[in-house]
Design a protein around this motif. Structure first.
Motif, PDB file in Angstrom:
ATOM      1  N   ALA A 251       0.845  -1.199   0.000  1.00  0.00           N
ATOM      2  CA  ALA A 251       0.000   0.000   0.000  1.00  0.00           C
ATOM      3  C   ALA A 251       0.884   1.254   0.000  1.00  0.00           C
ATOM      4  O   ALA A 251       0.588   2.234  -0.696  1.00  0.00           O
ATOM      5  CB  ALA A 251      -0.906  -0.016   1.230  1.00  0.00           C
ATOM      6  N   GLY A 252       1.991   1.192   0.743  1.00  0.00           N
ATOM      7  CA  GLY A 252       2.937   2.321   0.776  1.00  0.00           C
ATOM      8  C   GLY A 252       3.510   2.622  -0.600  1.00  0.00           C
ATOM      9  O   GLY A 252       3.643   3.782  -1.000  1.00  0.00           O
ATOM     10  N   GLY A 253       3.812   1.559  -1.355  1.00  0.00           N
ATOM     11  CA  GLY A 253       4.328   1.729  -2.713  1.00  0.00           C
ATOM     12  C   GLY A 253       3.314   2.415  -3.620  1.00  0.00           C
ATOM     13  O   GLY A 253       3.653   3.283  -4.435  1.00  0.00           O
ATOM     14  N   MET A 254       2.043   2.026  -3.476  1.00  0.00           N
ATOM     15  CA  MET A 254       0.987   2.634  -4.305  1.00  0.00           C
ATOM     16  C   MET A 254       0.836   4.127  -4.010  1.00  0.00           C
ATOM     17  O   MET A 254       0.753   4.949  -4.930  1.00  0.00           O
ATOM     18  CB  MET A 254      -0.356   1.933  -4.055  1.00  0.00           C
ATOM     19  CG  MET A 254      -0.397   0.495  -4.552  1.00  0.00           C
ATOM     20  SD  MET A 254      -1.997  -0.241  -4.123  1.00  0.00           S
ATOM     21  CE  MET A 254      -1.590  -1.980  -4.196  1.00  0.00           C
ATOM     22  N   ILE A 255       0.790   4.458  -2.719  1.00  0.00           N
ATOM     23  CA  ILE A 255       0.622   5.867  -2.333  1.00  0.00           C
ATOM     24  C   ILE A 255       1.798   6.706  -2.844  1.00  0.00           C
ATOM     25  O   ILE A 255       1.617   7.808  -3.381  1.00  0.00           O
ATOM     26  CB  ILE A 255       0.479   6.000  -0.791  1.00  0.00           C
ATOM     27  CG1 ILE A 255      -0.918   5.537  -0.345  1.00  0.00           C
ATOM     28  CG2 ILE A 255       0.753   7.423  -0.320  1.00  0.00           C
ATOM     29  CD1 ILE A 255      -2.063   6.452  -0.773  1.00  0.00           C
ATOM     30  N   ARG A 256       3.022   6.185  -2.720  1.00  0.00           N
ATOM     31  CA  ARG A 256       4.206   6.924  -3.200  1.00  0.00           C
ATOM     32  C   ARG A 256       4.115   7.173  -4.705  1.00  0.00           C
ATOM     33  O   ARG A 256       4.462   8.238  -5.193  1.00  0.00           O
ATOM     34  CB  ARG A 256       5.481   6.140  -2.855  1.00  0.00           C
ATOM     35  CG  ARG A 256       5.745   6.096  -1.366  1.00  0.00           C
ATOM     36  CD  ARG A 256       6.834   5.096  -1.010  1.00  0.00           C
ATOM     37  NE  ARG A 256       6.765   4.781   0.415  1.00  0.00           N
ATOM     38  CZ  ARG A 256       7.804   4.403   1.139  1.00  0.00           C
ATOM     39  NH1 ARG A 256       8.990   4.276   0.595  1.00  0.00           N
ATOM     40  NH2 ARG A 256       7.658   4.141   2.424  1.00  0.00           N
ATOM     41  N   CYS A 257       3.653   6.160  -5.439  1.00  0.00           N
ATOM     42  CA  CYS A 257       3.484   6.319  -6.893  1.00  0.00           C
ATOM     43  C   CYS A 257       2.460   7.414  -7.203  1.00  0.00           C
ATOM     44  O   CYS A 257       2.648   8.216  -8.120  1.00  0.00           O
ATOM     45  CB  CYS A 257       3.030   5.003  -7.528  1.00  0.00           C
ATOM     46  SG  CYS A 257       4.345   3.777  -7.632  1.00  0.00           S
ATOM     47  N   ARG A 258       1.366   7.440  -6.436  1.00  0.00           N
ATOM     48  CA  ARG A 258       0.332   8.458  -6.666  1.00  0.00           C
ATOM     49  C   ARG A 258       0.875   9.860  -6.397  1.00  0.00           C
ATOM     50  O   ARG A 258       0.592  10.806  -7.142  1.00  0.00           O
ATOM     51  CB  ARG A 258      -0.907   8.183  -5.805  1.00  0.00           C
ATOM     52  CG  ARG A 258      -1.707   6.986  -6.299  1.00  0.00           C
ATOM     53  CD  ARG A 258      -3.059   6.845  -5.605  1.00  0.00           C
ATOM     54  NE  ARG A 258      -3.830   5.763  -6.236  1.00  0.00           N
ATOM     55  CZ  ARG A 258      -4.584   5.903  -7.317  1.00  0.00           C
ATOM     56  NH1 ARG A 258      -4.678   7.088  -7.920  1.00  0.00           N
ATOM     57  NH2 ARG A 258      -5.246   4.871  -7.830  1.00  0.00           N
ATOM     58  N   LEU A 259       1.655   9.998  -5.323  1.00  0.00           N
ATOM     59  CA  LEU A 259       2.247  11.306  -5.001  1.00  0.00           C
ATOM     60  C   LEU A 259       3.177  11.766  -6.132  1.00  0.00           C
ATOM     61  O   LEU A 259       3.164  12.922  -6.544  1.00  0.00           O
ATOM     62  CB  LEU A 259       3.039  11.218  -3.685  1.00  0.00           C
ATOM     63  CG  LEU A 259       2.220  11.068  -2.389  1.00  0.00           C
ATOM     64  CD1 LEU A 259       3.124  10.647  -1.233  1.00  0.00           C
ATOM     65  CD2 LEU A 259       1.490  12.371  -2.044  1.00  0.00           C
ATOM     66  N   ALA A 260       3.966  10.815  -6.645  1.00  0.00           N
ATOM     67  CA  ALA A 260       4.924  11.148  -7.712  1.00  0.00           C
ATOM     68  C   ALA A 260       4.199  11.490  -9.018  1.00  0.00           C
ATOM     69  O   ALA A 260       4.587  12.422  -9.733  1.00  0.00           O
ATOM     70  CB  ALA A 260       5.886   9.983  -7.936  1.00  0.00           C
ATOM     71  N   ALA A 261       3.154  10.739  -9.329  1.00  0.00           N
ATOM     72  CA  ALA A 261       2.404  10.975 -10.569  1.00  0.00           C
ATOM     73  C   ALA A 261       1.819  12.390 -10.578  1.00  0.00           C
ATOM     74  O   ALA A 261       1.803  13.074 -11.611  1.00  0.00           O
ATOM     75  CB  ALA A 261       1.297   9.944 -10.714  1.00  0.00           C
ATOM     76  N   LEU A 262       1.380  12.833  -9.402  1.00  0.00           N
ATOM     77  CA  LEU A 262       0.818  14.178  -9.257  1.00  0.00           C
ATOM     78  C   LEU A 262       1.862  15.239  -9.622  1.00  0.00           C
ATOM     79  O   LEU A 262       1.593  16.179 -10.380  1.00  0.00           O
ATOM     80  CB  LEU A 262       0.372  14.344  -7.800  1.00  0.00           C
ATOM     81  CG  LEU A 262      -0.631  15.435  -7.483  1.00  0.00           C
ATOM     82  CD1 LEU A 262      -1.947  15.161  -8.178  1.00  0.00           C
ATOM     83  CD2 LEU A 262      -0.839  15.494  -5.962  1.00  0.00           C
ATOM     84  N   GLN A 263       3.083  15.055  -9.113  1.00  0.00           N
ATOM     85  CA  GLN A 263       4.176  16.011  -9.401  1.00  0.00           C
ATOM     86  C   GLN A 263       4.568  15.965 -10.880  1.00  0.00           C
ATOM     87  O   GLN A 263       4.858  16.982 -11.495  1.00  0.00           O
ATOM     88  CB  GLN A 263       5.404  15.708  -8.524  1.00  0.00           C
ATOM     89  CG  GLN A 263       5.183  15.858  -7.030  1.00  0.00           C
ATOM     90  CD  GLN A 263       4.798  17.278  -6.645  1.00  0.00           C
ATOM     91  OE1 GLN A 263       5.244  18.259  -7.247  1.00  0.00           O
ATOM     92  NE2 GLN A 263       3.952  17.400  -5.630  1.00  0.00           N
ATOM     93  N   TYR A 264       4.562  14.744 -11.442  1.00  0.00           N
ATOM     94  CA  TYR A 264       4.889  14.587 -12.861  1.00  0.00           C
ATOM     95  C   TYR A 264       3.857  15.323 -13.718  1.00  0.00           C
ATOM     96  O   TYR A 264       4.195  16.037 -14.670  1.00  0.00           O
ATOM     97  CB  TYR A 264       4.932  13.093 -13.227  1.00  0.00           C
ATOM     98  CG  TYR A 264       5.049  12.845 -14.715  1.00  0.00           C
ATOM     99  CD1 TYR A 264       6.278  12.977 -15.363  1.00  0.00           C
ATOM    100  CD2 TYR A 264       3.922  12.498 -15.474  1.00  0.00           C
ATOM    101  CE1 TYR A 264       6.386  12.778 -16.739  1.00  0.00           C
ATOM    102  CE2 TYR A 264       4.022  12.297 -16.844  1.00  0.00           C
ATOM    103  CZ  TYR A 264       5.260  12.433 -17.466  1.00  0.00           C
ATOM    104  OH  TYR A 264       5.358  12.242 -18.818  1.00  0.00           O
ATOM    105  N   GLN A 265       2.571  15.159 -13.362  1.00  0.00           N
ATOM    106  CA  GLN A 265       1.504  15.796 -14.147  1.00  0.00           C
ATOM    107  C   GLN A 265       1.538  17.327 -14.030  1.00  0.00           C
ATOM    108  O   GLN A 265       1.101  18.028 -14.925  1.00  0.00           O
ATOM    109  CB  GLN A 265       0.136  15.232 -13.743  1.00  0.00           C
ATOM    110  CG  GLN A 265      -0.134  13.889 -14.444  1.00  0.00           C
ATOM    111  CD  GLN A 265      -0.930  12.895 -13.613  1.00  0.00           C
ATOM    112  OE1 GLN A 265      -1.247  13.142 -12.457  1.00  0.00           O
ATOM    113  NE2 GLN A 265      -1.232  11.752 -14.210  1.00  0.00           N
ATOM    114  N   LYS A 266       2.104  17.812 -12.926  1.00  0.00           N
ATOM    115  CA  LYS A 266       2.267  19.278 -12.769  1.00  0.00           C
ATOM    116  C   LYS A 266       3.434  19.796 -13.604  1.00  0.00           C
ATOM    117  O   LYS A 266       3.704  20.996 -13.613  1.00  0.00           O
ATOM    118  CB  LYS A 266       2.559  19.608 -11.300  1.00  0.00           C
ATOM    119  CG  LYS A 266       1.371  19.600 -10.378  1.00  0.00           C
ATOM    120  CD  LYS A 266       1.856  20.180  -9.035  1.00  0.00           C
ATOM    121  CE  LYS A 266       0.995  19.777  -7.874  1.00  0.00           C
ATOM    122  NZ  LYS A 266       1.725  19.973  -6.593  1.00  0.00           N
ATOM    123  N   GLY A 267       4.200  18.878 -14.234  1.00  0.00           N
ATOM    124  CA  GLY A 267       5.334  19.302 -15.053  1.00  0.00           C
ATOM    125  C   GLY A 267       6.589  19.622 -14.252  1.00  0.00           C
ATOM    126  O   GLY A 267       7.466  20.352 -14.714  1.00  0.00           O
TER     127      GLY A 267
END
Length: 397
Positions: A251-267
């Motif tokens: 679950a920790g791995g999933m949450i970390r991926c979601r946090l990173a995806a958000l930053q990636y989508q912000k450019g």
């Protein structure tokens, strides 16, 4: 004089990826034709090989089920290491094959970066002593069953009381003498490499060669990236290993991926680096980096060309060190900061505590903190000393 690694230097690789990652100097001894010829022709080094061969033959006659007896025959003794150091120093000159080795390979590779302030001759000796110590360490843990730094995840797979294991060890010792053109270190090195194989511990080779496979799409993208468009070179996601055998991604791995995806989508950065090996639980078949990449692509729709896998780190210390290595080896701008993206507790651990743990375990600081950006994000700058091979972590050297 400070000798700095060179970003365009191509590592000399071997078919066995575990070998060059752990023993780069010995790999160069083996792979560079002029140098190999010089070492093979040296009578003192030949006599070191003869003496090692005699010890191994003796062990095959007398050791029987005594595993540490084979290990002792193959390991380098303190006296053997010193004799070879002295011999290498005696035959070294700036303009011969050994001098060229230091100038053209040892320094630019960065693999022995911690010795970069030494004279060229001393750098060579220190590299030899490190590789010899690394072989001894591997034999100690994966033949004799010595405790590794992290026994819960890295220990030997066999019991030293197992008769069958003694037989395998004897056969493995015998195999080291089959090559008639051995150089002085090759029997010991082969014994160590076979030990990793028997223990199913070739973790250092996982997903290699990555540039031809899992990281090919991202590597091609790196060459086309306009770095000026982004505040950060990459977003690093440190792995979180599950504790249950059948769980692929925690679950920790999933949450970390979601946090990173958000930053990636912000450019914020053109790439996400997912970092983590096959670590928890003991001998798991699941790779944290691979499972995070899959989750980013399948669930969060991040393109493969934006994801770099780092599937070897076994600890937070090496999440950052290995990320610094990939940035350097893949030709990313090394003066541009990266961003670490993770849950709050680990984020503060990385900025406030981890550096001193790195210093204690690795001998240097692999990164420098930049600004804290939020509860879950912080900046870091890489340190090229991260290219230094770690002799007592053979699963992720």
């Amino acid at each position: 004089m400070q000798n700095l690694p060179v970003q365009s230097y191509p590592l000399i690789k071997t078919r066995n990826e575990v070998q060059y990652k752990n023993y780069y100097l010995l790999t160069l001894f083996q792979q560079l034709p002029e140098l190999r010829k010089m070492l093979a022709a040296d009578t003192a080094l030949q006599s070191a090989l003869k003496s090692k061969t005699a010890q191994v033959n003796e062990s095959l006659k007398n050791c029987r089920a005594e595993i540490s007896c084979y290990a002792k025959a193959l390991k380098f003794s303190t006296a053997e290491i010193a004799d070879i150091s002295n011999r290498l120093a005696a035959i070294y000159s700036d303009n011969n094959a050994l001098g060229k080795l230091v100038m053209n390979h040892l320094i630019p590779s960065g693999c022995y970066a911690m010795y970069s302030k030494e004279t060229h001759k001393d750098l060579l000796i220190k590299a030899w002593e490190q590789d010899a110590k690394a072989i001894n360490y591997a034999i100690g843990v994966y033949i004799e069953g010595n405790k590794p730094n992290y026994p819960k995840i890295d220990s030997i797979s066999f019991s030293s009381k197992d008769k069958e294991y003694a037989e395998l060890t004897a056969a493995s010792a015998g195999l080291t003498l089959q090559n008639k053109d051995n150089l002085f270190f090759e029997p010991a090195m082969q014994f160590a490499l076979t030990a990793f194989e028997l223990n199913e511990r070739n973790d250092a080779a996982d997903y290699e060669p990555m540039l031809k496979g899992v990281n090919l799409a991202a590597f091609n993208q790196i060459k086309k990236t306009d770095w000026k468009k982004y505040p950060y070179s990459l977003i690093l996601v440190p792995g979180a290993g599950p504790e249950e055998k059948e769980v692929a991604l925690s679950a920790g791995g999933m949450i970390r991926c979601r946090l990173a995806a958000l930053q990636y989508q912000k450019g914020m950065a053109p790439f996400i680096v997912v970092s983590g090996g096959r670590v928890h639980p003991y001998k798991t078949k699941f790779s944290e980096a691979y499972e995070m990449k899959k989750f980013l692509m399948e669930t969060l729709q991040i393109p493969e060309s934006a994801i770099i896998m780092e599937p070897h780190a076994r600890h937070t210390t090496t999440n950052l060190r290995n990320c610094a290595r990939l940035m350097f080896r893949y030709g990313m701008p090394i003066d541009k900061p990266g961003m670490v993206c993770t849950v709050k507790s680990q984020s503060y651990y990385i900025t406030d505590i981890l550096l001193e743990r790195c210093k204690k375990e690795l001998g240097y600081y692999p990164y420098k903190n930049g600004k804290r950006l939020s509860e879950t994000e912080s900046e870091f700058y890489l340190n090229t000393t991260s290219l230094q091979i770690d002799f007592d972590e053979p699963l992720d050297p």
